[in-house]
Scaffold this motif. Sequence first.
Motif, mmCIF file in Angstrom:
data_model
loop_
_atom_site.group_PDB
_atom_site.id
_atom_site.type_symbol
_atom_site.label_atom_id
_atom_site.label_comp_id
_atom_site.label_asym_id
_atom_site.label_seq_id
_atom_site.Cartn_x
_atom_site.Cartn_y
_atom_site.Cartn_z
ATOM 1 N N ILE A 56 -3.010 -0.622 38.715
ATOM 2 C CA ILE A 56 -2.494 -1.074 37.424
ATOM 3 C C ILE A 56 -3.207 -2.363 37.029
ATOM 4 O O ILE A 56 -3.781 -3.037 37.864
ATOM 5 N N SER A 57 -3.140 -2.684 35.728
ATOM 6 C CA SER A 57 -3.860 -3.870 35.256
ATOM 7 C C SER A 57 -3.135 -5.137 35.712
ATOM 8 O O SER A 57 -1.936 -5.114 36.009
ATOM 9 N N ILE A 58 -3.888 -6.240 35.736
ATOM 10 C CA ILE A 58 -3.305 -7.528 36.130
ATOM 11 C C ILE A 58 -2.188 -7.906 35.163
ATOM 12 O O ILE A 58 -1.156 -8.428 35.562
ATOM 13 N N GLN A 59 -2.384 -7.578 33.869
ATOM 14 C CA GLN A 59 -1.362 -7.922 32.869
ATOM 15 C C GLN A 59 -0.050 -7.197 33.172
ATOM 16 O O GLN A 59 1.025 -7.787 33.100
ATOM 17 N N THR A 60 -0.166 -5.898 33.514
ATOM 18 C CA THR A 60 1.042 -5.136 33.870
ATOM 19 C C THR A 60 1.679 -5.737 35.119
ATOM 20 O O THR A 60 2.889 -5.973 35.163
ATOM 21 N N LEU A 61 0.832 -6.019 36.103
ATOM 22 C CA LEU A 61 1.330 -6.577 37.364
ATOM 23 C C LEU A 61 2.102 -7.874 37.107
ATOM 24 O O LEU A 61 3.164 -8.110 37.692
ATOM 25 N N SER A 120 3.960 3.312 35.308
ATOM 26 C CA SER A 120 2.857 3.108 36.253
ATOM 27 C C SER A 120 3.351 2.799 37.666
ATOM 28 O O SER A 120 2.586 2.870 38.613
ATOM 29 N N ILE A 121 4.626 2.448 37.802
ATOM 30 C CA ILE A 121 5.110 2.231 39.176
ATOM 31 C C ILE A 121 5.905 3.425 39.690
ATOM 32 O O ILE A 121 6.586 3.343 40.714
ATOM 33 N N LYS A 122 5.850 4.507 38.930
ATOM 34 C CA LYS A 122 6.523 5.742 39.345
ATOM 35 C C LYS A 122 7.997 5.487 39.644
ATOM 36 O O LYS A 122 8.494 5.755 40.723
ATOM 37 N N SER A 123 8.654 4.901 38.643
ATOM 38 C CA SER A 123 10.044 4.516 38.881
ATOM 39 C C SER A 123 11.022 5.668 38.653
ATOM 40 O O SER A 123 12.201 5.514 38.892
ATOM 41 N N GLY A 124 10.526 6.817 38.193
ATOM 42 C CA GLY A 124 11.429 7.948 37.926
ATOM 43 C C GLY A 124 12.256 7.652 36.693
ATOM 44 O O GLY A 124 11.993 6.711 35.964
#
Length: 218
Positions: free
Chosen positions: A11-16, A59-63
Amino acid sequence: MTDNEKINPPISIQTLKRLPLYLGYLKSLDKDEIKIISSPIIAKALNLNEVQVRKDLASIKSGGRPKTGYLLEKLIISLEEYLGYGNMNEAVLVGVGCLGCSLLKYNGFENYGMKILVGFDVDESVIGTEINGKRIFPISKLKDLCQRLHINIGIITVTGESAQEVCDLLLEAGIQAIWNFTSIQLNVPDGIIVQNENIASSLAVLSKHLKKKSKVRK
Ligand SMILES: NC(=O)c1ccc[n+]([C@@H]2O[C@H](COP(=O)([O-])OP(=O)(O)OC[C@H]3O[C@@H](n4cnc5c(N)ncnc54)[C@H](O)[C@@H]3O)[C@@H](O)[C@H]2O)c1
């Protein structure tokens, strides 16, 4: 792209950087009252774009379903797991001056998976003291202590001229990640991560904004 990256694309740094914001907000909610939370609600609370929030959480597959909602507790766990907060990372801080002292006094880092165990300095007046329960050791003890305690993170809050020397000492002691508060660009070998922190960069955004506004007023 490796097989692992195909399953979990980077994932992008901004998302992180936004993920801890989501986590902080979600943890502030009353879990007894709120069981399900949707991306529009998160976006509104954090003053972010709804699509952005949905993409970030996807993007973190949180469901869960973004519009209907995510199960609050599950989403918190997904974020904590993604950010590696489940395993508390232990850190040491070098340079117990104005800034170093403030960081040692702040307990909030533990909510984000980092615990500062001790501080180091060369100044005799702080060595042997305790700040917020954290003992301050002479820099000569750094290697031995970091190796014995298997420390991963080194925080550098010394003056600029000592920054590289301190960084080298931390690397010798086995540190893998450096949080650098000095304005010096540190030289590190491949495989070591350095995160540079600079309040002045954020201040520049404020100053620029004010400058633009004052031009409009004139
Ligand atoms: N990132 C930011 O936004 C930000 C904000 C403020 C300050 N800073 C930077 O943080 C650093 C610290 O600022 P400060 O105001 O706390 O300075 P300070 O002078 O109050 O503290 C520096 C401390 O580092 C110690 N030190 C110096 N050389 C050392 C060495 N080789 N080993 C161990 N300790 C050593 C000094 O004894 C002192 O206690 C500076 O580099 C400053 O530019 C960054």
